[in-house]
Design a protein around this motif. Structure first.
Motif, PDB file in Angstrom:
ATOM      1  N   TYR A  55       0.832  -1.219   0.000  1.00  0.00           N
ATOM      2  CA  TYR A  55       0.000   0.000   0.000  1.00  0.00           C
ATOM      3  C   TYR A  55       0.852   1.248   0.000  1.00  0.00           C
ATOM      4  N   VAL A  57       0.592   5.576   1.120  1.00  0.00           N
ATOM      5  CA  VAL A  57      -0.162   6.592   1.856  1.00  0.00           C
ATOM      6  C   VAL A  57       0.286   7.975   1.368  1.00  0.00           C
ATOM      7  N   THR A  88      -3.203  -2.930   5.603  1.00  0.00           N
ATOM      8  CA  THR A  88      -2.289  -1.991   6.251  1.00  0.00           C
ATOM      9  C   THR A  88      -1.759  -2.640   7.539  1.00  0.00           C
ATOM     10  N   HIS A  91      -2.791  -0.001  13.553  1.00  0.00           N
ATOM     11  CA  HIS A  91      -2.169   0.650  14.722  1.00  0.00           C
ATOM     12  C   HIS A  91      -3.209   1.092  15.738  1.00  0.00           C
ATOM     13  N   GLU A 100     -10.769   8.778  14.762  1.00  0.00           N
ATOM     14  CA  GLU A 100     -10.382   8.944  13.355  1.00  0.00           C
ATOM     15  C   GLU A 100     -11.599   8.740  12.464  1.00  0.00           C
ATOM     16  N   TYR A 102     -12.637   7.580   8.502  1.00  0.00           N
ATOM     17  CA  TYR A 102     -12.262   7.053   7.189  1.00  0.00           C
ATOM     18  C   TYR A 102     -13.422   7.295   6.219  1.00  0.00           C
ATOM     19  N   HIS A 139      -6.891  -0.181  14.326  1.00  0.00           N
ATOM     20  CA  HIS A 139      -7.610  -0.276  13.047  1.00  0.00           C
ATOM     21  C   HIS A 139      -6.657  -0.710  11.942  1.00  0.00           C
ATOM     22  N   PHE A 151      -9.024   5.079   0.277  1.00  0.00           N
ATOM     23  CA  PHE A 151      -9.855   5.758   1.278  1.00  0.00           C
ATOM     24  C   PHE A 151      -9.099   6.924   1.902  1.00  0.00           C
ATOM     25  N   ALA A 153      -8.380   9.381   5.178  1.00  0.00           N
ATOM     26  CA  ALA A 153      -8.382   9.340   6.641  1.00  0.00           C
ATOM     27  C   ALA A 153      -8.179  10.756   7.186  1.00  0.00           C
ATOM     28  N   TYR A 155      -7.479  12.559  10.982  1.00  0.00           N
ATOM     29  CA  TYR A 155      -7.147  12.215  12.369  1.00  0.00           C
ATOM     30  C   TYR A 155      -6.289  13.305  13.001  1.00  0.00           C
ATOM     31  N   HIS A 161       1.234   6.962  16.104  1.00  0.00           N
ATOM     32  CA  HIS A 161       0.977   5.577  15.689  1.00  0.00           C
ATOM     33  C   HIS A 161       1.701   4.608  16.619  1.00  0.00           C
TER      34      HIS A 161
HETATM   35  C1  M6P Z   1      -4.763   5.803   7.165  1.00  0.00           C
HETATM   36  C2  M6P Z   1      -4.510   6.506   8.482  1.00  0.00           C
HETATM   37  C3  M6P Z   1      -3.024   6.760   8.646  1.00  0.00           C
HETATM   38  C4  M6P Z   1      -2.248   5.466   8.453  1.00  0.00           C
HETATM   39  C5  M6P Z   1      -2.570   4.825   7.105  1.00  0.00           C
HETATM   40  C6  M6P Z   1      -1.883   3.487   6.888  1.00  0.00           C
HETATM   41  O1  M6P Z   1      -4.497   6.674   6.117  1.00  0.00           O
HETATM   42  O2  M6P Z   1      -4.991   5.722   9.544  1.00  0.00           O
HETATM   43  O3  M6P Z   1      -2.785   7.294   9.932  1.00  0.00           O
HETATM   44  O4  M6P Z   1      -0.852   5.700   8.574  1.00  0.00           O
HETATM   45  O5  M6P Z   1      -3.977   4.629   7.027  1.00  0.00           O
HETATM   46  O6  M6P Z   1      -2.107   2.602   7.953  1.00  0.00           O
HETATM   47  P1  M6P Z   1      -0.908   2.122   8.902  1.00  0.00           P
HETATM   48  O7  M6P Z   1      -0.243   3.349   9.461  1.00  0.00           O
HETATM   49  O8  M6P Z   1      -1.568   1.301   9.946  1.00  0.00           O
HETATM   50  O9  M6P Z   1       0.040   1.356   8.063  1.00  0.00           O
END
Ligand code: M6P
Ligand code: ZN
Length: 193
Positions: A55, A57, A88, A91, A100, A102, A139, A151, A153, A155, A161
């Motif tokens: 993935y 971000v 993902t 965390h 948060e 989404y 999540h 998606f 997010a 927050y 994290h």
């Molecule tokens: C979302 C949010 C971010 C997060 C990302 C990837 O965009 O929750 O804060 O960093 O997902 O998820 P992760 O950090 O758990 O890898």
């Protein structure tokens, strides 16, 4: 970083979900070795000389400061490691009081949500669905579709994290493909506190 005192807008849609954005983070299979259930399947893929992107971000983050909101867009590729769909890391927030939001943009997935006692729920995410993730819960988002799952997010910038809890204890549930369809199972490797 953007200045928190300055208004900004970003456009929703497209490959990166938000544009413009400030920061791009890429997570590959080698970053997720401790997270997928089937370690042998992970290592097999890596031995084949591949280290697929799981993935990405795209973020517009602020410094950690109470009252500021970060925006991010996560793009999870379609795929599996063994029978387990790409996801993902997942965390908890370091600051336990933070929640948060989404918002689904493209594709379809499942958000695994659980508290510190392992009480777990799973929620569908898809375009035009908004999910509120309450404080004190871990999540993780799982892409169960054939296309990318995108998606947004939103927050608090001071949420932080906590990956370590999830890395060492795992999630209470796993999402696997069985007979071509996603099924949600209790995770036999989950370490309840
Ligand atoms: C979302 C949010 C971010 C997060 C990302 C990837 O965009 O929750 O804060 O960093 O997902 O998820 P992760 O950090 O758990 O890898
Ligand atoms: Zn979060």
């Amino acid at each position: 970083l953007n200045s928190p005192l300055e208004l900004y807008t970003t456009e929703l849609g497209g490959k990166t979900g938000i544009s413009p954005y400030k920061i791009k983070v890429e997570r590959r299979l080698s970053d997720l070795l401790d997270y997928f259930s089937d370690r042998e399947a992970s290592e097999e893929i890596l031995r084949g000389g591949e280290d697929p992107i799981i993935y990405e971000v795209y973020e517009i983050p602020f410094e950690p400061l109470e009252g500021l909101l970060n925006v991010g867009c996560t793009v999870i590729y379609p795929g599996k490691v063994g029978d387990e769909y790409y996801f993902t890391k997942g965390h908890f927030h370091e600051k336990e009081s933070t929640s948060e939001i989404y918002i689904g943009m493209k594709g379809e997935g499942i958000i695994l949500i659980q508290d510190h006692e392992g009480k777990a729920v799973n929620i569908k995410i898809k375009p035009n669905v908004l999910v509120y993730i309450p404080p004190g819960t871990a999540h993780r988002t799982v892409n169960v579709g054939r296309e990318k799952l995108v998606f947004i997010a939103i927050y608090p910038s001071d949420a932080g994290h906590d990956y370590e809890t999830v890395r060492t204890k795992g999630f209470a549930r796993v999402v696997l493909e069985e007979d071509g369809k996603p099924i949600i199972k209790d995770n036999p490797r989950y370490k309840r506190e």
